[in-house]
Scaffold this motif. Structure first.
Motif, PDB file in Angstrom:
ATOM      1  N   ALA A   1       0.828  -1.207   0.000  1.00 48.88           N
ATOM      2  CA  ALA A   1       0.000   0.000   0.000  1.00 48.88           C
ATOM      3  C   ALA A   1       0.863   1.257   0.000  1.00 48.88           C
ATOM      4  N   ASP A   2       1.951   1.234   0.746  1.00 47.67           N
ATOM      5  CA  ASP A   2       2.822   2.405   0.833  1.00 47.67           C
ATOM      6  C   ASP A   2       3.547   2.665  -0.483  1.00 47.67           C
ATOM      7  N   TRP A   3       4.069   1.623  -1.122  1.00 50.53           N
ATOM      8  CA  TRP A   3       4.717   1.804  -2.424  1.00 50.53           C
ATOM      9  C   TRP A   3       3.717   2.355  -3.442  1.00 50.53           C
ATOM     10  N   ARG A   4       2.489   1.862  -3.395  1.00 50.56           N
ATOM     11  CA  ARG A   4       1.490   2.342  -4.342  1.00 50.56           C
ATOM     12  C   ARG A   4       1.242   3.840  -4.159  1.00 50.56           C
TER      13      ARG A   4
ATOM     14  N   GLN B   1       0.739   9.578 -12.564  1.00 52.78           N
ATOM     15  CA  GLN B   1       0.776   8.771 -13.789  1.00 52.78           C
ATOM     16  C   GLN B   1       0.785   7.274 -13.497  1.00 52.78           C
ATOM     17  N   THR B   2       1.508   6.849 -12.477  1.00 51.66           N
ATOM     18  CA  THR B   2       1.454   5.448 -12.047  1.00 51.66           C
ATOM     19  C   THR B   2       0.159   5.232 -11.287  1.00 51.66           C
ATOM     20  N   ARG B   3      -0.569   4.195 -11.640  1.00 53.36           N
ATOM     21  CA  ARG B   3      -1.890   3.954 -11.059  1.00 53.36           C
ATOM     22  C   ARG B   3      -1.816   3.824  -9.541  1.00 53.36           C
ATOM     23  N   PRO B   4      -2.803   4.371  -8.814  1.00 51.17           N
ATOM     24  CA  PRO B   4      -2.755   4.305  -7.348  1.00 51.17           C
ATOM     25  C   PRO B   4      -2.903   2.890  -6.797  1.00 51.17           C
ATOM     26  N   LEU B   5      -3.449   1.982  -7.604  1.00 53.17           N
ATOM     27  CA  LEU B   5      -3.593   0.585  -7.176  1.00 53.17           C
ATOM     28  C   LEU B   5      -2.899  -0.308  -8.203  1.00 53.17           C
ATOM     29  N   PHE B   6      -1.661   0.063  -8.564  1.00 50.35           N
ATOM     30  CA  PHE B   6      -0.973  -0.699  -9.607  1.00 50.35           C
ATOM     31  C   PHE B   6      -0.782  -2.159  -9.195  1.00 50.35           C
TER      32      PHE B   6
END
Length: 522
Positions: free
Chosen positions: A296-299, A309-314
């Motif tokens: 969760a933290d990395w996301r 740009q990187t999805r919040p739930l990649f």
């Protein structure tokens, strides 16, 4: 230590006095893959404070887009987000600095747009293509995949969060036998490479692979202070000391600081993670907190660092670790370090994705043991099956491929037939039975119908009696009291290589599990 700190401060003062060199950040270079649409690729670097920066994207000498930025007065960095691009290439990325001095230009060549995946963890992620089975064949085929590009960060640890990678082992490269098999536990990661290769074969567009891993490391080293605080691991440095059998940086957050935090500006598709062996020997029963919290933290951090740009739930894939025979572990050893870490890797759900770990996927590797690995049994050489199973999860979870089976069979119902001393375990998939086993299932016997998770258990084998397409029937002759728990493959080394009893028709193994709640009586 004081002398080193003084030298570092003097170097910073000198760099400040001389001004920052106009350049791209460390992980931008020729041959790289930038993230394709729907995300916009982030491009950033360093320059003269206050200067204007123009970043242009061109193909065949034709400028396709231009983006403007200004170098920060204090950070002395600049950043642009390119408009979302379709996959393909090659392109050139040109950055031009406009200041009181002569204009300066930088050019990145042979740039492609595709999907970027980060590969992290410890030594099983770090094992190179030259260390795995059929290494010569795998290395000889490197040239067949020129659009799978590779990059490796160096081993660096830091007590403070770094803005950029301090060092790079392998700059962005077209794959060759030499850079895929550079040496043992260096570059390039076999799991990462094979995973990317499978994705390319499926998607037929460029794949960028970023390796940032370090053998013998615990999850706490890869975690930010936020994760540690959430899991109650702050203020007790003594809890982070590693056992003598293991290696790697010992202190919390030092790899997050130096090997993950610098990458946050990067736009990416997802992460694959192969770690957990070290935590089989430390803070094992906190992994059901630290791992979901790290994900969760990395996301959150990658989403923020990439300007959304990187999805919040990649998507986040991981490998459920194999076993080890570091000493005299036996097939049903009392020591349950590895079974516990496997269970906690799933946040105690048994499979993934689940409620606490959404948009994740897991490659079960409990059946890929390698007792005779020259690198020790904790380093199995069959990374082909690991990568194949990971890529199935990515296709289903990250790319939404409907109807694709990406994990092995898991129980949906357990019924105890007390009158006949039998237990019926129903699975959600059709089973492929490789063999009958008298020890791989175990039951907990208790005079009480329910036990709390903390209460001790008398575990006894529950031999397999019969199996049908979706059901396994067990006997419990050693259990005179009520059967309150059931578990499967709960051992350091539950089966030999690819010889666990239960798979599905796609040859994906049933994952280990333990059912702690009261079982249904028939």
């Amino acid at each position: 230590m004081a002398a080193c700190l003084l030298l570092f401060v003097l170097m910073l003062m000198r760099a400040s006095a001389e001004g920052v060199t106009f350049r791209f950040a460390s992980y931008y270079g020729d041959h790289m893959v930038l993230q394709k649409k729907p995300a916009g690729a982030v491009v950033w670097g360093y320059g003269e404070a206050g200067a204007s920066i123009t970043v242009s994207l061109s193909k065949d000498s034709k400028v396709i887009m231009e983006k403007m930025a200004q170098v920060g007065e204090y950070s002395e960095t600049w950043k642009v987000v390119l408009a979302p691009m379709e996959h393909g290439g090659p392109y050139s990325v040109i950055a031009e600095q406009h200041s009181r001095e002569e204009p300066k230009n930088l050019t990145l060549r042979d740039i492609y747009f595709g999907d970027v995946w980060l590969c992290s963890g410890q030594s099983n992620m770090e094992m190179t293509v030259s260390q795995i089975i059929n290494a010569s064949k795998e290395l000889s085929e490197a040239s067949l995949y020129p659009y799978v590009r590779v990059f490796t960060a160096s081993h660096i640890h830091s007590e403070v969060e770094l803005q950029d990678l301090a060092k790079v082992d392998l700059e962005w490269s077209v794959p060759t036998a030499e850079n895929l098999g550079h040496g043992n536990f260096s570059y390039f990661s076999a799991v990462c490479w094979l995973f990317g290769r499978h994705l390319f074969e499926t998607l037929q567009y460029p794949i960028g692979l970023v390796e940032s891993c370090w053998g013998g490391t615990c999850i706490e080293a890869w975690s930010s202070g936020r994760v540690l605080q959430e899991c109650g691991l702050t203020g007790d440095a003594g809890r982070f000391l590693l056992p003598p059998l293991l290696s790697g940086p010992e202190m919390p957050s030092v790899l997050w600081n130096a090997m993950i935090h610098p990458l946050l500006n990067m736009s990416l598709t997802g992460v694959i993670w192969y770690q957990g062996e070290s935590n089989a020997f430390m803070n094992t029963d906190l992994y059901n907190c630290t791992f979901p919290a790290l994900i969760a933290d990395w996301r959150r951090a990658f989403h923020a660092g990439s300007d959304g740009q990187t999805r919040p739930l990649f998507p986040f894939g991981f490998v459920q670790v194999t076993g080890s025979r570091l000493s005299t572990f036996r097939r049903q050893a009392r020591d349950d370090h590895f079974p516990r870490i496997r269970w906690h890797q799933t946040a105690d759900y048994g499979d993934a994705p689940n409620e606490r770990m959404p948009n994740t996927f897991m490659a079960v590797a409990v059946d890929l043991c390698d007792e005779h690995s020259p690198y020790g049994s904790i380093h199995p050489r069959d990374k082909q099956n690991v990568a194949y199973r990971l890529h199935l999860g990515a296709r289903a979870v990250a790319y939404g491929e409907r109807g694709l089976v990406f994990q092995g069979p898991y129980p949906t119902k357990v019924v105890v037939d007390g009158a006949r001393g039998l237990i019926n375990v129903t699975y959600g998939q059709e089973l492929l039975l490789l063999l009958m086993d008298d020890h791989i299932f175990e039951v907990c016997c208790s005079q009480r119908p329910q036990l709390s998770p903390q209460e001790p258990c008398q575990w006894v084998p529950a031999p397999m009696v019969s199996a049908s397409s979706r059901m396994v029937t067990l006997s419990s002759p050693g259990c005179r009291d009520a059967v309150t728990r059931l578990r499967y493959a709960w051992a350091e080394w539950p089966c030999e290589y690819r010889q666990c009893p239960l798979y599905n028709k796609h040859l994906l193994p049933a994952p280990p599990f333990v059912i702690d709640s009261a079982l249904k009586a028939g």
